[in-house]
Design a protein around this motif. Structure first.
Motif, PDB file in Angstrom:
ATOM      1  N   LYS A  72      16.949  14.367   6.655  1.00 44.92           N
ATOM      2  CA  LYS A  72      16.851  12.937   6.932  1.00 44.92           C
ATOM      3  C   LYS A  72      15.435  12.435   6.596  1.00 44.92           C
ATOM      4  CE  LYS A  72      17.840   9.900  10.882  1.00 44.92           C
ATOM      5  NZ  LYS A  72      16.561   9.322  11.211  1.00 44.92           N
ATOM      6  N   VAL A  73      15.373  11.338   5.834  1.00 39.95           N
ATOM      7  CA  VAL A  73      14.071  10.788   5.454  1.00 39.95           C
ATOM      8  C   VAL A  73      13.304  10.383   6.712  1.00 39.95           C
ATOM      9  CG1 VAL A  73      13.025   8.762   4.363  1.00 39.95           C
ATOM     10  CG2 VAL A  73      14.820  10.027   3.186  1.00 39.95           C
ATOM     11  N   THR A  74      12.077  10.873   6.828  1.00 42.17           N
ATOM     12  CA  THR A  74      11.325  10.531   8.045  1.00 42.17           C
ATOM     13  C   THR A  74       9.998   9.854   7.759  1.00 42.17           C
ATOM     14  OG1 THR A  74      10.249  12.683   8.104  1.00 42.17           O
ATOM     15  CG2 THR A  74      12.287  12.473   9.353  1.00 42.17           C
ATOM     16  N   LEU A  75       9.516   9.956   6.521  1.00 38.50           N
ATOM     17  CA  LEU A  75       8.168   9.451   6.251  1.00 38.50           C
ATOM     18  C   LEU A  75       8.173   8.136   5.481  1.00 38.50           C
ATOM     19  CD1 LEU A  75       6.456  12.844   5.355  1.00 38.50           C
ATOM     20  CD2 LEU A  75       6.134  11.499   7.444  1.00 38.50           C
ATOM     21  N   CYS A  76       9.347   7.536   5.344  1.00 41.98           N
ATOM     22  CA  CYS A  76       9.421   6.249   4.655  1.00 41.98           C
ATOM     23  C   CYS A  76       9.758   5.156   5.664  1.00 41.98           C
ATOM     24  CB  CYS A  76      10.483   6.283   3.566  1.00 41.98           C
ATOM     25  SG  CYS A  76       9.985   7.337   2.206  1.00 41.98           S
TER      26      CYS A  76
ATOM     27  N   ARG B 209       5.611  -2.737   1.949  1.00 43.59           N
ATOM     28  CA  ARG B 209       4.206  -2.586   2.367  1.00 43.59           C
ATOM     29  C   ARG B 209       3.729  -1.154   2.143  1.00 43.59           C
ATOM     30  NH1 ARG B 209       2.169  -7.031   2.073  1.00 43.59           N
ATOM     31  NH2 ARG B 209       2.290  -8.542   3.745  1.00 43.59           N
ATOM     32  N   MET B 210       4.608  -0.212   2.497  1.00 41.41           N
ATOM     33  CA  MET B 210       4.245   1.190   2.313  1.00 41.41           C
ATOM     34  C   MET B 210       3.932   1.467   0.835  1.00 41.41           C
ATOM     35  SD  MET B 210       6.584   4.574   2.968  1.00 41.41           S
ATOM     36  CE  MET B 210       7.095   4.815   1.280  1.00 41.41           C
ATOM     37  N   ASN B 211       4.827   1.011  -0.036  1.00 34.25           N
ATOM     38  CA  ASN B 211       4.624   1.231  -1.474  1.00 34.25           C
ATOM     39  C   ASN B 211       3.402   0.469  -1.977  1.00 34.25           C
ATOM     40  OD1 ASN B 211       6.788   2.979  -1.820  1.00 34.25           O
ATOM     41  ND2 ASN B 211       8.239   1.292  -2.024  1.00 34.25           N
ATOM     42  N   GLN B 212       3.177  -0.715  -1.398  1.00 32.63           N
ATOM     43  CA  GLN B 212       2.015  -1.514  -1.808  1.00 32.63           C
ATOM     44  C   GLN B 212       0.710  -0.789  -1.453  1.00 32.63           C
ATOM     45  OE1 GLN B 212       1.380  -5.117   0.430  1.00 32.63           O
ATOM     46  NE2 GLN B 212       0.308  -6.129  -1.250  1.00 32.63           N
ATOM     47  N   ILE B 213       0.649  -0.242  -0.239  1.00 29.45           N
ATOM     48  CA  ILE B 213      -0.578   0.454   0.182  1.00 29.45           C
ATOM     49  C   ILE B 213      -0.824   1.689  -0.689  1.00 29.45           C
ATOM     50  CG2 ILE B 213      -1.596   1.819   2.077  1.00 29.45           C
ATOM     51  CD1 ILE B 213      -0.371  -0.323   3.999  1.00 29.45           C
ATOM     52  N   ILE B 214       0.247   2.397  -1.016  1.00 30.60           N
ATOM     53  CA  ILE B 214       0.098   3.581  -1.872  1.00 30.60           C
ATOM     54  C   ILE B 214      -0.403   3.152  -3.263  1.00 30.60           C
ATOM     55  CG2 ILE B 214       1.404   5.401  -3.055  1.00 30.60           C
ATOM     56  CD1 ILE B 214       3.113   5.602  -0.444  1.00 30.60           C
ATOM     57  N   ALA B 215       0.151   2.058  -3.770  1.00 30.78           N
ATOM     58  CA  ALA B 215      -0.258   1.589  -5.101  1.00 30.78           C
ATOM     59  C   ALA B 215      -1.703   1.076  -5.092  1.00 30.78           C
ATOM     60  CB  ALA B 215       0.704   0.496  -5.586  1.00 30.78           C
ATOM     61  N   ILE B 216      -2.093   0.373  -4.036  1.00 29.77           N
ATOM     62  CA  ILE B 216      -3.483  -0.097  -3.935  1.00 29.77           C
ATOM     63  C   ILE B 216      -4.426   1.117  -3.901  1.00 29.77           C
ATOM     64  CG2 ILE B 216      -5.190  -1.218  -2.413  1.00 29.77           C
ATOM     65  CD1 ILE B 216      -2.915  -3.127  -1.507  1.00 29.77           C
ATOM     66  N   THR B 217      -4.028   2.103  -3.102  1.00 33.56           N
ATOM     67  CA  THR B 217      -4.839   3.314  -2.979  1.00 33.56           C
ATOM     68  C   THR B 217      -5.029   3.980  -4.345  1.00 33.56           C
ATOM     69  OG1 THR B 217      -3.956   3.638  -0.758  1.00 33.56           O
ATOM     70  CG2 THR B 217      -4.967   5.548  -1.788  1.00 33.56           C
TER      71      THR B 217
ATOM     72  N   GLY C 151       5.840   3.896  12.812  1.00 35.85           N
ATOM     73  CA  GLY C 151       5.566   5.337  12.797  1.00 35.85           C
ATOM     74  C   GLY C 151       4.823   5.800  11.561  1.00 35.85           C
ATOM     75  N   LEU C 152       4.525   7.106  11.574  1.00 40.75           N
ATOM     76  CA  LEU C 152       3.789   7.708  10.457  1.00 40.75           C
ATOM     77  C   LEU C 152       4.607   7.569   9.176  1.00 40.75           C
ATOM     78  CD1 LEU C 152       1.216   9.639   9.982  1.00 40.75           C
ATOM     79  CD2 LEU C 152       2.924  11.469   9.870  1.00 40.75           C
ATOM     80  N   SER C 153       3.949   7.109   8.105  1.00 38.76           N
ATOM     81  CA  SER C 153       4.655   6.981   6.826  1.00 38.76           C
ATOM     82  C   SER C 153       3.807   7.589   5.718  1.00 38.76           C
ATOM     83  CB  SER C 153       4.955   5.508   6.509  1.00 38.76           C
ATOM     84  OG  SER C 153       3.799   4.875   6.002  1.00 38.76           O
TER      85      SER C 153
END
Ligand SMILES: N[C@@H](CCC(=O)N[C@@H](CS)C(=O)NCC(=O)O)C(=O)O
Length: 216
Positions: free
Chosen positions: A79-83, A92-100, A159-161
């Protein structure tokens, strides 16, 4: 599933993948490769056309690009837990990763950490102009992240992503420089997040340390 991770001990991107592997309790074989000295061999062996790390392999399936690797690992380990769960949080999660990746990695890691911390640990002389340029650009990146961070213990509510792990590995290197640490402290949302994130065992368990300066 049996995964082989090709990485480099000091690589921030390798560390991100290691954090996800640990978070999802995935067993793997590790192959060390230094892309900074073996780029052509690495590229020639066909694993990474741009000669970088990390790369994972699983039964002939070869995958590079850290964000894609992390999503894959989270997907295939049950089961996906980190998304993030909602479309907006996921965006937002994908945006932060892309900015990083696109704006943060170079100034925070390759200019501030590499020049101000890593090179010094190796006994070399830092390029001060690079270091200063990295700090200036990093401030812009922090402003952008501050605008979208949740202000809580995780970057995205819920939660943690993967965003926490991706940015967390970069900020661990950035704050190894006292100037980086001082900068993060001036951004209240990032500071509140980092105060919790820096204690996460996934970070300490994957900390590669620093090289020892050669004896004179
Ligand atoms: N976009 C790549 C970046 C990977 C990357 O830049 N890795 C660094 C190590 S942290 C590297 O291999 N650098 C070698 C080089 O620049 O020649 C990813 O997401 O995996």
């Amino acid at each position: 599933m049996f995964i082989t991770l090709h990485g480099y001990q000091y690589s921030v991107y390798t560390r991100i993948v290691r954090m996800v592997l640990a978070a999802r309790s995935i067993a793997y074989r590790y192959v060390e490769i230094d892309p900074f000295t073996e780029t052509s061999d690495h590229a020639q062996c066909g694993l990474h056309p741009f000669g970088r790390v990390p790369v994972i392999e699983e039964d002939g399936f070869v995958l590079y690009e850290t964000a894609a690797i992390c999503r894959y690992l989270d997907d295939v380990s049950g089961k996906v837990t980190l998304c993030a769960k909602t479309p907006r949080d996921l965006a937002r999660m994908n945006q932060i990763i892309a900015i990083t990746d696109n704006y943060g990695y170079w100034p925070m890691v390759r200019q501030v950490f590499s020049q101000g911390v890593f090179r010094v640990a190796e006994g070399g002389t830092p390029d001060i102009a690079e270091f200063e340029a990295g700090l200036a650009t990093s401030r812009q990146v922090c402003h952008a992240l501050e605008d979208i961070a949740s202000g809580g213990e995780f970057l995205i509510g819920g939660g943690l992503s993967l965003a926490d792990l991706h940015l967390g590995a970069m900020i661990a290197y950035f704050t190894a420089a006292s100037e980086g640490q001082a900068m993060i402290a001036t951004f209240p949302r990032l500071a509140a997040w980092w105060q919790v994130m820096r204690e996460n065992p996934l970070l300490s368990e994957t900390d590669p340390g620093l090289p020892n300066a050669p004896r004179a």
